[in-house]
Design a protein around this motif. Sequence first.
Motif, PDB file in Angstrom:
ATOM      1  N   LEU A  43       8.504  36.364  60.843  1.00  0.00           N
ATOM      2  CA  LEU A  43       8.354  37.250  59.687  1.00  0.00           C
ATOM      3  C   LEU A  43       8.953  38.629  59.936  1.00  0.00           C
ATOM      4  O   LEU A  43       9.601  39.198  59.049  1.00  0.00           O
ATOM      5  CB  LEU A  43       6.882  37.370  59.297  1.00  0.00           C
ATOM      6  CG  LEU A  43       6.277  36.107  58.698  1.00  0.00           C
ATOM      7  CD1 LEU A  43       4.775  36.269  58.496  1.00  0.00           C
ATOM      8  CD2 LEU A  43       6.955  35.761  57.384  1.00  0.00           C
ATOM      9  N   VAL A  44       8.745  39.175  61.114  1.00  0.00           N
ATOM     10  CA  VAL A  44       9.327  40.481  61.445  1.00  0.00           C
ATOM     11  C   VAL A  44      10.845  40.425  61.323  1.00  0.00           C
ATOM     12  O   VAL A  44      11.471  41.294  60.714  1.00  0.00           O
ATOM     13  CB  VAL A  44       8.890  40.954  62.849  1.00  0.00           C
ATOM     14  CG1 VAL A  44       9.725  42.129  63.333  1.00  0.00           C
ATOM     15  CG2 VAL A  44       7.413  41.329  62.845  1.00  0.00           C
ATOM     16  N   ALA A  45      11.433  39.389  61.890  1.00  0.00           N
ATOM     17  CA  ALA A  45      12.888  39.250  61.824  1.00  0.00           C
ATOM     18  C   ALA A  45      13.364  39.122  60.383  1.00  0.00           C
ATOM     19  O   ALA A  45      14.326  39.780  59.975  1.00  0.00           O
ATOM     20  CB  ALA A  45      13.345  38.042  62.640  1.00  0.00           C
ATOM     21  N   LEU A  46      12.684  38.300  59.596  1.00  0.00           N
ATOM     22  CA  LEU A  46      13.080  38.121  58.200  1.00  0.00           C
ATOM     23  C   LEU A  46      12.943  39.402  57.399  1.00  0.00           C
ATOM     24  O   LEU A  46      13.820  39.750  56.598  1.00  0.00           O
ATOM     25  CB  LEU A  46      12.243  37.011  57.547  1.00  0.00           C
ATOM     26  CG  LEU A  46      12.578  35.589  57.968  1.00  0.00           C
ATOM     27  CD1 LEU A  46      11.530  34.617  57.442  1.00  0.00           C
ATOM     28  CD2 LEU A  46      13.967  35.202  57.492  1.00  0.00           C
ATOM     29  N   LEU A  47      11.850  40.133  57.607  1.00  0.00           N
ATOM     30  CA  LEU A  47      11.626  41.374  56.859  1.00  0.00           C
ATOM     31  C   LEU A  47      12.608  42.471  57.255  1.00  0.00           C
ATOM     32  O   LEU A  47      13.050  43.247  56.413  1.00  0.00           O
ATOM     33  CB  LEU A  47      10.183  41.858  57.057  1.00  0.00           C
ATOM     34  CG  LEU A  47       9.114  40.996  56.384  1.00  0.00           C
ATOM     35  CD1 LEU A  47       7.724  41.437  56.832  1.00  0.00           C
ATOM     36  CD2 LEU A  47       9.234  41.065  54.863  1.00  0.00           C
ATOM     37  N   GLU A  48      12.948  42.533  58.533  1.00  0.00           N
ATOM     38  CA  GLU A  48      13.831  43.594  59.010  1.00  0.00           C
ATOM     39  C   GLU A  48      15.312  43.277  58.822  1.00  0.00           C
ATOM     40  O   GLU A  48      16.107  44.167  58.547  1.00  0.00           O
ATOM     41  CB  GLU A  48      13.545  43.900  60.484  1.00  0.00           C
ATOM     42  CG  GLU A  48      12.202  44.566  60.691  1.00  0.00           C
ATOM     43  CD  GLU A  48      11.921  44.909  62.139  1.00  0.00           C
ATOM     44  OE1 GLU A  48      12.753  44.602  63.023  1.00  0.00           O
ATOM     45  OE2 GLU A  48      10.851  45.501  62.399  1.00  0.00           O
ATOM     46  N   GLU A  49      15.685  42.007  58.982  1.00  0.00           N
ATOM     47  CA  GLU A  49      17.112  41.657  59.022  1.00  0.00           C
ATOM     48  C   GLU A  49      17.522  40.545  58.064  1.00  0.00           C
ATOM     49  O   GLU A  49      18.691  40.156  58.042  1.00  0.00           O
ATOM     50  CB  GLU A  49      17.500  41.236  60.449  1.00  0.00           C
ATOM     51  CG  GLU A  49      17.280  42.301  61.502  1.00  0.00           C
ATOM     52  CD  GLU A  49      18.266  43.452  61.402  1.00  0.00           C
ATOM     53  OE1 GLU A  49      19.373  43.259  60.869  1.00  0.00           O
ATOM     54  OE2 GLU A  49      17.920  44.549  61.863  1.00  0.00           O
ATOM     55  N   GLY A  50      16.584  39.993  57.314  1.00  0.00           N
ATOM     56  CA  GLY A  50      16.915  38.840  56.482  1.00  0.00           C
ATOM     57  C   GLY A  50      17.110  37.620  57.373  1.00  0.00           C
ATOM     58  O   GLY A  50      16.592  37.552  58.479  1.00  0.00           O
ATOM     59  N   LEU A  51      17.886  36.674  56.894  1.00  0.00           N
ATOM     60  CA  LEU A  51      18.097  35.448  57.662  1.00  0.00           C
ATOM     61  C   LEU A  51      19.206  35.669  58.686  1.00  0.00           C
ATOM     62  O   LEU A  51      20.323  35.201  58.561  1.00  0.00           O
ATOM     63  CB  LEU A  51      18.437  34.285  56.722  1.00  0.00           C
ATOM     64  CG  LEU A  51      18.389  32.901  57.345  1.00  0.00           C
ATOM     65  CD1 LEU A  51      17.035  32.641  57.997  1.00  0.00           C
ATOM     66  CD2 LEU A  51      18.654  31.849  56.282  1.00  0.00           C
ATOM     67  N   ASN A  52      18.854  36.427  59.722  1.00  0.00           N
ATOM     68  CA  ASN A  52      19.777  36.791  60.789  1.00  0.00           C
ATOM     69  C   ASN A  52      19.257  36.144  62.068  1.00  0.00           C
ATOM     70  O   ASN A  52      18.241  36.561  62.618  1.00  0.00           O
ATOM     71  CB  ASN A  52      19.823  38.317  60.925  1.00  0.00           C
ATOM     72  CG  ASN A  52      20.703  38.787  62.054  1.00  0.00           C
ATOM     73  OD1 ASN A  52      20.774  38.179  63.113  1.00  0.00           O
ATOM     74  ND2 ASN A  52      21.354  39.906  61.831  1.00  0.00           N
TER      75      ASN A  52
END
Length: 90
Positions: A43-52
């Motif tokens: 979730l952190v990755a998705l919220l900060e960077e989208g699908l990266n």
Amino acid sequence: PEEIAEKHPFGLKSYEPAVNHKWLGDYGAGNITDDTYLTIATLVALLEEGLNMKAMAECHVIAHNNNTVGWGRTTRTAIGLLAKGHNWHQ
């Protein structure tokens, strides 16, 4: 449900520690599990960077550095390789 009812006939009213758990060993009451750590990392990755995927891998390495209690061997190995600099798509 039957085993829980037998051990706790009046229900569970608080967090219970894991005692001799198959994957967690003796794990204190209220601690979060590997499933929660990995969900938070995602979730952190998705919220900060989208699908990266690179960001996703980095967040999972952070989770790996914080706690690996209960993590399966394959997950520990894969994220351990990411921590050593392997690319996520390998």
